[in-house]
Design a protein around this motif. Structure first.
Motif, mmCIF file in Angstrom:
data_model
loop_
_atom_site.group_PDB
_atom_site.id
_atom_site.type_symbol
_atom_site.label_atom_id
_atom_site.label_comp_id
_atom_site.label_asym_id
_atom_site.label_seq_id
_atom_site.Cartn_x
_atom_site.Cartn_y
_atom_site.Cartn_z
ATOM 1 N N ASP A 157 -18.476 81.268 86.019
ATOM 2 C CA ASP A 157 -18.722 81.061 84.603
ATOM 3 C C ASP A 157 -17.423 80.870 83.823
ATOM 4 O O ASP A 157 -17.414 80.225 82.775
ATOM 5 C CB ASP A 157 -19.486 82.266 84.038
ATOM 6 C CG ASP A 157 -19.766 82.148 82.557
ATOM 7 O OD1 ASP A 157 -20.653 81.350 82.199
ATOM 8 O OD2 ASP A 157 -19.085 82.818 81.763
ATOM 9 N N ASN A 158 -16.330 81.433 84.330
ATOM 10 C CA ASN A 158 -15.024 81.285 83.675
ATOM 11 C C ASN A 158 -13.928 81.418 84.718
ATOM 12 O O ASN A 158 -14.160 81.886 85.843
ATOM 13 C CB ASN A 158 -14.844 82.309 82.544
ATOM 14 C CG ASN A 158 -14.920 83.734 83.051
ATOM 15 O OD1 ASN A 158 -13.976 84.241 83.658
ATOM 16 N ND2 ASN A 158 -16.051 84.391 82.828
ATOM 17 N N TYR A 159 -12.738 81.016 84.354
ATOM 18 C CA TYR A 159 -11.643 80.902 85.323
ATOM 19 C C TYR A 159 -11.256 82.243 85.940
ATOM 20 O O TYR A 159 -10.895 82.329 87.120
ATOM 21 C CB TYR A 159 -10.418 80.278 84.653
ATOM 22 C CG TYR A 159 -10.705 78.960 83.974
ATOM 23 C CD1 TYR A 159 -11.167 77.871 84.705
ATOM 24 C CD2 TYR A 159 -10.542 78.810 82.603
ATOM 25 C CE1 TYR A 159 -11.445 76.661 84.096
ATOM 26 C CE2 TYR A 159 -10.816 77.602 81.971
ATOM 27 C CZ TYR A 159 -11.272 76.533 82.720
ATOM 28 O OH TYR A 159 -11.543 75.340 82.111
ATOM 29 N N VAL A 164 -10.474 87.344 90.377
ATOM 30 C CA VAL A 164 -10.941 88.692 90.711
ATOM 31 C C VAL A 164 -11.665 88.703 92.053
ATOM 32 O O VAL A 164 -11.424 89.579 92.902
ATOM 33 C CB VAL A 164 -11.865 89.227 89.600
ATOM 34 C CG1 VAL A 164 -12.434 90.588 89.992
ATOM 35 C CG2 VAL A 164 -11.113 89.329 88.282
ATOM 36 N N LEU A 165 -12.536 87.730 92.277
ATOM 37 C CA LEU A 165 -13.269 87.673 93.544
ATOM 38 C C LEU A 165 -12.320 87.461 94.722
ATOM 39 O O LEU A 165 -12.500 88.056 95.799
ATOM 40 C CB LEU A 165 -14.312 86.552 93.496
ATOM 41 C CG LEU A 165 -15.524 86.796 92.597
ATOM 42 C CD1 LEU A 165 -16.349 85.526 92.453
ATOM 43 C CD2 LEU A 165 -16.392 87.938 93.120
ATOM 44 N N ASP A 166 -11.323 86.633 94.544
ATOM 45 C CA ASP A 166 -10.346 86.382 95.609
ATOM 46 C C ASP A 166 -9.661 87.672 96.043
ATOM 47 O O ASP A 166 -9.400 87.896 97.229
ATOM 48 C CB ASP A 166 -9.314 85.364 95.119
ATOM 49 C CG ASP A 166 -8.374 84.921 96.226
ATOM 50 O OD1 ASP A 166 -8.770 84.978 97.415
ATOM 51 O OD2 ASP A 166 -7.232 84.524 95.918
ATOM 52 N N ALA A 167 -9.382 88.539 95.089
ATOM 53 C CA ALA A 167 -8.709 89.803 95.398
ATOM 54 C C ALA A 167 -9.644 90.808 96.071
ATOM 55 O O ALA A 167 -9.201 91.653 96.856
ATOM 56 C CB ALA A 167 -8.125 90.404 94.122
ATOM 57 N N LEU A 168 -10.941 90.717 95.790
ATOM 58 C CA LEU A 168 -11.887 91.720 96.288
ATOM 59 C C LEU A 168 -12.544 91.357 97.617
ATOM 60 O O LEU A 168 -12.961 92.245 98.367
ATOM 61 C CB LEU A 168 -13.000 91.933 95.247
ATOM 62 C CG LEU A 168 -12.596 92.568 93.913
ATOM 63 C CD1 LEU A 168 -13.781 92.532 92.940
ATOM 64 C CD2 LEU A 168 -12.153 94.012 94.125
ATOM 65 N N ILE A 169 -12.641 90.070 97.916
ATOM 66 C CA ILE A 169 -13.378 89.617 99.102
ATOM 67 C C ILE A 169 -12.416 89.447 100.273
ATOM 68 O O ILE A 169 -11.331 88.877 100.141
ATOM 69 C CB ILE A 169 -14.135 88.311 98.801
ATOM 70 C CG1 ILE A 169 -15.171 88.569 97.701
ATOM 71 C CG2 ILE A 169 -14.821 87.782 100.054
ATOM 72 C CD1 ILE A 169 -15.848 87.315 97.184
ATOM 73 N N GLU A 170 -12.835 89.938 101.432
ATOM 74 C CA GLU A 170 -11.938 90.027 102.579
ATOM 75 C C GLU A 170 -11.719 88.698 103.297
ATOM 76 O O GLU A 170 -10.611 88.392 103.728
ATOM 77 C CB GLU A 170 -12.494 91.067 103.563
ATOM 78 C CG GLU A 170 -12.587 92.474 102.969
ATOM 79 C CD GLU A 170 -13.459 93.396 103.796
ATOM 80 O OE1 GLU A 170 -14.010 92.915 104.817
ATOM 81 O OE2 GLU A 170 -13.594 94.572 103.420
ATOM 82 N N ASN A 171 -12.772 87.906 103.437
ATOM 83 C CA ASN A 171 -12.683 86.674 104.215
ATOM 84 C C ASN A 171 -13.027 85.460 103.349
ATOM 85 O O ASN A 171 -13.114 85.564 102.122
ATOM 86 C CB ASN A 171 -13.624 86.754 105.421
ATOM 87 C CG ASN A 171 -13.292 87.929 106.325
ATOM 88 O OD1 ASN A 171 -12.145 88.082 106.755
ATOM 89 N ND2 ASN A 171 -14.290 88.764 106.615
#
Length: 482
Positions: A157-159, A164-171
């Motif tokens: 929905d926004n940049y 944030v997702l890149d930092a939280l998701i492992e793969n």
């Protein structure tokens, strides 16, 4: 002279209809005798008819799959249910029996998703499309479920959400991008607050997503508030969406899905007329033609249907308890509940529902206004708010009149604050669930009793007397006879 209510209906509409017919002068809805419900459970009463949910899902799948077959469309069709229309377990679990995906809009949605997955009610191979503005809690739950191996597809929905997702998701993980579509001219603003502007999507992909090997762009998401309608506005917005899809496809080979969000309408009067099959065929044909012109593969198509899924499964039944004649012309039929609390969309956005008497179809009719029990002047349903005047069998104190509002299954309970405080402390009605057994016989169970005074006292912070405490304890422990 034809002065009976049945005469009025016969002169105005084609009747009986698929879901409505009469047994003598009493109304049936999908073969369910409405007055039998009233006699057994009383009023006010809400009900959910579960088979209608599956029926509408299968109808939509049939329309789109037939359209794809007709034009030799190479992509697949995927049906998503928008849980915000009704989060109730009996609704969501019924929908999931039809091999569908789910669309969510908030963090707590994902608690439901995780429960459904852990209880083997949600297939791990089905996509969970996560829409809306995403709070930190929402993003954390998205990442948690992706890390667990579920097919969670966050629609950006926004940049900031990508970072944030890149930092939280492992793969590696997949995402979609939502287009900030333009609104109809009648809106107070030009562009939706949700999504990313048409011109900014391709640069955003090249500058951020394409450079990150961990992120794969799978879906372009297109949504307009008016839903899927045969209007110049809808086709123009769809064409702009396809243009963005074509631009992205030049740089993004893994992009393979198009979400044409915006729902099909549901029946709101006996005169309702909408060609669903034509609309599905026209949408698929236009996408097919665009892809052939651009020499790109046809995308998999996702639709997000909320009201269409659950709306036509619901109804609300009331008794006309009194008639007030305020002057020579205005006759107010007072119901035993409130429109503002029971059917809030009728008050908030002037939404129409199918309204019919449940009995006395052979009585003379009169024009009336319908009033709710609150002391608010807006608690009414009449011809000034809706297209047609309201006519009902003439009021007779010796022969009680019952009325039903149908196709009310979407949004009304959540918008009305189910289980909480209601305007003027009007209680939530009793709610029953209707299904069919293996022999095709109707089954009934009480989902919730009418809201008790003790529950409101508790919410408001008042101490309860002994009788109220016992009542609340009985309700909370589920000891009410079903």
């Amino acid at each position: 002279m034809k002065i009976q209510y049945i005469d009025l209906i016969d002169q105005t509409f084609h009747f009986p209809q698929e879901e409505f017919n009469l047994s003598e002068d009493e109304l049936n809805f999908h073969g369910i005798p409405m007055m039998d419900l009233v006699r057994k459970y009383g009023t006010p009463l809400k009900f959910t008819y579960l088979p209608k949910i599956s029926q509408n899902i299968q109808r939509a799948k049939g329309w789109f799959n037939a359209a794809m077959k007709k034009v030799d469309y190479k992509g697949n069709y995927n049906y998503c249910y928008c849980t915000k229309s009704s989060h109730f377990a009996h609704v969501v679990e019924q929908a999931l029996k039809n091999d569908i995906s789910i669309e969510t809009s908030s963090a707590y949605d994902l608690d439901i998703v995780e429960y459904l997955f852990d209880s083997n009610k949600l297939n791990k191979d089905r996509y969970i499309v996560c829409n809306g503005y995403k709070t930190d809690d929402y993003l954390e739950k998205i990442a948690h479920l992706i890390n667990r191996g579920l097919k969670i597809l966050p629609i950006i929905d926004n940049y900031k959400e990508v970072e944030v997702l890149d930092a939280l998701i492992e793969n590696e993980f997949e995402i979609g991008i939502r287009i900030a579509s333009e609104e109809e001219p009648k809106f107070e603003f030009y562009t939706s607050r949700l999504g990313i502007g048409y011109r900014n999507i391709a640069p955003f992909y090249r500058d951020v997503i394409q450079k990150n090997p961990k992120i794969k762009l799978k879906m372009l998401h297109f949504f307009i508030n008016t839903g899927i309608n045969d209007t110049a506005y809808y086709w123009n917005e769809l064409n702009k969406c396809l243009t963005v899809y074509g631009r992205l496809k030049d740089d993004c080979k893994e992009l393979d899905s198009l979400n044409i969000g915006g729902g099909f309408p549901i029946k709101n009067s006996l005169a309702f007329d909408y060609d669903y099959a034509y609309m599905a065929e026209e949408i698929i044909s236009q996408i097919k033609s665009f892809c052939e012109d651009k020499k790109i593969h046809e995308p998999h198509i996702y639709t997000e249907f909320g009201s269409f899924t659950v709306g036509e499964s619901g109804g609300a039944l009331f008794k006309v308890i009194y008639q007030k004649r305020q002057n020579e012309k205005e006759r107010w039929n007072m119901i035993d509940s409130s429109f503002m609390t029971t059917l809030p969309d009728s008050w908030a956005i002037n939404k129409r529902f199918v309204m019919l008497p449940l009995n006395r179809w052979e009585s003379e009719y009169e024009r009336v206004f319908l009033g709710g029990l609150t002391c608010d002047s807006d608690d009414y349903y009449n011809s000034e708010q809706h297209m047609n005047a309201i006519y009902l069998p003439r009021f007779n104190a010796e022969k009680p009149l019952y009325i039903g509002f149908f196709n009310t299954g979407a949004y009304q309970d959540t918008v009305g604050g189910y289980g909480g405080l209601q305007h003027c402390l009007i209680p939530n009605p009793k709610h029953i669930i209707i299904d069919k057994d293996e022999n095709g016989e109707f089954t009934y169970r009480i989902f919730s009793e009418q809201q008790a005074a003790a529950s409101m006292m508790k919410l408001l912070g008042y101490p309860s007397n002994k009788a109220q405490k016992e009542e609340l304890e009985t309700i909370e422990n589920g000891r009410i006879s079903k």
